[in-house]
Design a protein around this motif. Structure first.
Motif, PDB file in Angstrom:
ATOM      1  N   LYS A 278     -76.037 -59.538  -3.050  1.00  0.00           N
ATOM      2  CA  LYS A 278     -75.234 -59.096  -1.903  1.00  0.00           C
ATOM      3  C   LYS A 278     -74.384 -57.889  -2.328  1.00  0.00           C
ATOM      4  O   LYS A 278     -74.313 -57.551  -3.498  1.00  0.00           O
ATOM      5  N   VAL A 279     -73.688 -57.290  -1.348  1.00  0.00           N
ATOM      6  CA  VAL A 279     -72.786 -56.173  -1.624  1.00  0.00           C
ATOM      7  C   VAL A 279     -71.672 -56.650  -2.572  1.00  0.00           C
ATOM      8  O   VAL A 279     -71.238 -57.792  -2.480  1.00  0.00           O
ATOM      9  N   HIS A 280     -71.240 -55.782  -3.487  1.00  0.00           N
ATOM     10  CA  HIS A 280     -70.204 -56.016  -4.510  1.00  0.00           C
ATOM     11  C   HIS A 280     -70.713 -56.807  -5.715  1.00  0.00           C
ATOM     12  O   HIS A 280     -69.980 -56.976  -6.676  1.00  0.00           O
ATOM     13  N   ASP A 281     -71.964 -57.305  -5.697  1.00  0.00           N
ATOM     14  CA  ASP A 281     -72.531 -57.923  -6.891  1.00  0.00           C
ATOM     15  C   ASP A 281     -72.890 -56.804  -7.873  1.00  0.00           C
ATOM     16  O   ASP A 281     -72.853 -55.627  -7.516  1.00  0.00           O
ATOM     17  N   THR A 282     -73.244 -57.170  -9.093  1.00  0.00           N
ATOM     18  CA  THR A 282     -73.646 -56.184 -10.095  1.00  0.00           C
ATOM     19  C   THR A 282     -75.057 -56.507 -10.549  1.00  0.00           C
ATOM     20  O   THR A 282     -75.366 -57.674 -10.804  1.00  0.00           O
ATOM     21  N   VAL A 283     -75.909 -55.493 -10.640  1.00  0.00           N
ATOM     22  CA  VAL A 283     -77.269 -55.699 -11.148  1.00  0.00           C
ATOM     23  C   VAL A 283     -77.387 -55.091 -12.534  1.00  0.00           C
ATOM     24  O   VAL A 283     -76.772 -54.071 -12.837  1.00  0.00           O
TER      25      VAL A 283
ATOM     26  N   ASP B 109     -74.135 -45.616  -8.440  1.00  0.00           N
ATOM     27  CA  ASP B 109     -74.522 -44.308  -8.989  1.00  0.00           C
ATOM     28  C   ASP B 109     -75.606 -43.628  -8.145  1.00  0.00           C
ATOM     29  O   ASP B 109     -76.229 -42.672  -8.581  1.00  0.00           O
ATOM     30  N   GLY B 110     -75.821 -44.140  -6.917  1.00  0.00           N
ATOM     31  CA  GLY B 110     -76.738 -43.490  -5.986  1.00  0.00           C
ATOM     32  C   GLY B 110     -78.189 -43.918  -6.088  1.00  0.00           C
ATOM     33  O   GLY B 110     -79.037 -43.367  -5.404  1.00  0.00           O
ATOM     34  N   ARG B 111     -78.499 -44.891  -6.932  1.00  0.00           N
ATOM     35  CA  ARG B 111     -79.882 -45.360  -7.056  1.00  0.00           C
ATOM     36  C   ARG B 111     -80.248 -46.257  -5.881  1.00  0.00           C
ATOM     37  O   ARG B 111     -79.406 -46.981  -5.360  1.00  0.00           O
ATOM     38  N   THR B 112     -81.523 -46.227  -5.530  1.00  0.00           N
ATOM     39  CA  THR B 112     -82.051 -47.128  -4.515  1.00  0.00           C
ATOM     40  C   THR B 112     -83.094 -48.002  -5.197  1.00  0.00           C
ATOM     41  O   THR B 112     -84.029 -47.486  -5.800  1.00  0.00           O
ATOM     42  N   ILE B 113     -82.913 -49.302  -5.132  1.00  0.00           N
ATOM     43  CA  ILE B 113     -83.835 -50.241  -5.782  1.00  0.00           C
ATOM     44  C   ILE B 113     -84.537 -51.036  -4.691  1.00  0.00           C
ATOM     45  O   ILE B 113     -83.883 -51.708  -3.884  1.00  0.00           O
ATOM     46  N   ARG B 114     -85.877 -50.960  -4.665  1.00  0.00           N
ATOM     47  CA  ARG B 114     -86.672 -51.670  -3.649  1.00  0.00           C
ATOM     48  C   ARG B 114     -86.976 -53.092  -4.097  1.00  0.00           C
ATOM     49  O   ARG B 114     -87.072 -53.373  -5.282  1.00  0.00           O
ATOM     50  N   TYR B 115     -87.168 -53.953  -3.129  1.00  0.00           N
ATOM     51  CA  TYR B 115     -87.504 -55.368  -3.339  1.00  0.00           C
ATOM     52  C   TYR B 115     -86.588 -56.059  -4.364  1.00  0.00           C
ATOM     53  O   TYR B 115     -87.059 -56.604  -5.361  1.00  0.00           O
ATOM     54  N   PRO B 116     -85.261 -56.061  -4.140  1.00  0.00           N
ATOM     55  CA  PRO B 116     -84.373 -56.766  -5.075  1.00  0.00           C
ATOM     56  C   PRO B 116     -84.420 -58.271  -4.821  1.00  0.00           C
ATOM     57  O   PRO B 116     -85.007 -58.722  -3.835  1.00  0.00           O
ATOM     58  N   ASP B 117     -83.792 -59.039  -5.699  1.00  0.00           N
ATOM     59  CA  ASP B 117     -83.649 -60.478  -5.507  1.00  0.00           C
ATOM     60  C   ASP B 117     -82.904 -60.702  -4.186  1.00  0.00           C
ATOM     61  O   ASP B 117     -81.880 -60.075  -3.938  1.00  0.00           O
ATOM     62  N   PRO B 118     -83.420 -61.583  -3.303  1.00  0.00           N
ATOM     63  CA  PRO B 118     -82.752 -61.787  -2.006  1.00  0.00           C
ATOM     64  C   PRO B 118     -81.336 -62.364  -2.096  1.00  0.00           C
ATOM     65  O   PRO B 118     -80.581 -62.297  -1.140  1.00  0.00           O
ATOM     66  N   LEU B 119     -80.948 -62.907  -3.248  1.00  0.00           N
ATOM     67  CA  LEU B 119     -79.602 -63.460  -3.406  1.00  0.00           C
ATOM     68  C   LEU B 119     -78.558 -62.379  -3.677  1.00  0.00           C
ATOM     69  O   LEU B 119     -77.361 -62.652  -3.629  1.00  0.00           O
TER      70      LEU B 119
ATOM     71  N   VAL C 154     -83.941 -53.011   0.430  1.00  0.00           N
ATOM     72  CA  VAL C 154     -83.471 -52.139  -0.649  1.00  0.00           C
ATOM     73  C   VAL C 154     -81.978 -52.345  -0.876  1.00  0.00           C
ATOM     74  O   VAL C 154     -81.257 -52.743   0.038  1.00  0.00           O
ATOM     75  N   ILE C 155     -81.536 -52.071  -2.107  1.00  0.00           N
ATOM     76  CA  ILE C 155     -80.098 -52.039  -2.402  1.00  0.00           C
ATOM     77  C   ILE C 155     -79.765 -50.641  -2.904  1.00  0.00           C
ATOM     78  O   ILE C 155     -80.594 -49.985  -3.540  1.00  0.00           O
ATOM     79  N   THR C 156     -78.553 -50.191  -2.598  1.00  0.00           N
ATOM     80  CA  THR C 156     -78.062 -48.908  -3.096  1.00  0.00           C
ATOM     81  C   THR C 156     -76.918 -49.213  -4.057  1.00  0.00           C
ATOM     82  O   THR C 156     -76.052 -50.042  -3.749  1.00  0.00           O
ATOM     83  N   THR C 157     -76.919 -48.560  -5.218  1.00  0.00           N
ATOM     84  CA  THR C 157     -75.921 -48.850  -6.255  1.00  0.00           C
ATOM     85  C   THR C 157     -74.834 -47.784  -6.298  1.00  0.00           C
ATOM     86  O   THR C 157     -74.938 -46.744  -5.650  1.00  0.00           O
TER      87      THR C 157
ATOM     88  N   VAL D 248     -73.518 -52.991  -6.580  1.00  0.00           N
ATOM     89  CA  VAL D 248     -74.263 -52.858  -5.331  1.00  0.00           C
ATOM     90  C   VAL D 248     -73.315 -52.401  -4.224  1.00  0.00           C
ATOM     91  O   VAL D 248     -72.322 -53.063  -3.933  1.00  0.00           O
ATOM     92  N   LYS D 249     -73.623 -51.254  -3.610  1.00  0.00           N
ATOM     93  CA  LYS D 249     -72.787 -50.700  -2.534  1.00  0.00           C
ATOM     94  C   LYS D 249     -73.318 -51.068  -1.154  1.00  0.00           C
ATOM     95  O   LYS D 249     -72.546 -51.200  -0.222  1.00  0.00           O
ATOM     96  N   SER D 250     -74.653 -51.198  -1.015  1.00  0.00           N
ATOM     97  CA  SER D 250     -75.188 -51.613   0.280  1.00  0.00           C
ATOM     98  C   SER D 250     -76.514 -52.343   0.110  1.00  0.00           C
ATOM     99  O   SER D 250     -77.250 -52.089  -0.841  1.00  0.00           O
ATOM    100  N   VAL D 251     -76.779 -53.262   1.037  1.00  0.00           N
ATOM    101  CA  VAL D 251     -78.042 -53.987   1.086  1.00  0.00           C
ATOM    102  C   VAL D 251     -78.586 -53.746   2.486  1.00  0.00           C
ATOM    103  O   VAL D 251     -77.896 -54.002   3.471  1.00  0.00           O
TER     104      VAL D 251
END
Length: 184
Positions: free
Chosen positions: A99-104, A87-97, A82-85, A70-73
């Protein structure tokens, strides 16, 4: 060799991240999954200990997902989180826990975050940049340096401890258990 590469690419046999790619110059990056349906082979792009890309063979079950850093929340239009990963993906409505630097853990078919790994001491991490690129170890602790780069200390399986910048650390497992198969 060029003719066979061209014909293999144009035969629609190669899939990158589950999508057919006919361009032989299509770029792949860290954690990308490349599949060849005709032979039933699946590969994941990782780094070797010298920081070069390594094509690692994986099973079909493992080729169905990838790990994304995760690069940005942030909050998008109409208050959608949204979170941005990496590899440039944008994922809507992620788990609120998350944060940046976590891995999904991302399901490639649905583009949804299935699970996540917190960036915290005791978790397994892959180093993706700098002098230690390609090394794998357990995060021991993080030093904050306001106005400069945060430093993370990592201890590998042999017991050697090393430090790297926070941006180079990619968590790949909870505790000592990796979520992706690793090269020897």
């Amino acid at each position: 060799a060029e003719v066979s590469t061209q014909s293999t690419g144009m035969s629609r046999a190669i899939k990158v991240e589950g999508k057919v790619r006919t361009d032989i110059c299509f770029p792949t990056g860290f954690m990308d999954v490349v599949s060849i349906d005709k032979t039933g082979e699946h590969f994941r792009m990782l780094f070797d200990v010298k920081g070069r890309f390594l094509i690692h063979r994986v099973k079909k079950e493992e080729a169905a997902y990838k790990l994304c850093n995760v690069k940005s929340v942030r909050t998008a239009a109409k208050g959608v989180p949204v979170i941005t990963t990496h590899d440039g993906r944008t994922i809507r409505y992620p788990d609120p826990l998350i944060k940046v630097h976590d891995t999904v853990k991302l399901d490639i078919a649905t583009n949804k975050a299935v699970d996540f790994i917190k960036f915290e001491p005791g978790n397994l991490a892959y180093i993706t940049g700098g002098q230690n690129c390609g090394r794998i170890g357990i995060i021991t602790h993080k030093e904050k340096h306001p106005g400069s780069f945060d430093i993370v200390h990592v201890k590998d399986s042999v017991g050697h401890s090393f430090a790297t910048r926070l941006t180079n650390v990619f968590p790949i497992g909870k505790g000592k258990q990796a979520w992706v198969s690793l090269p020897r």
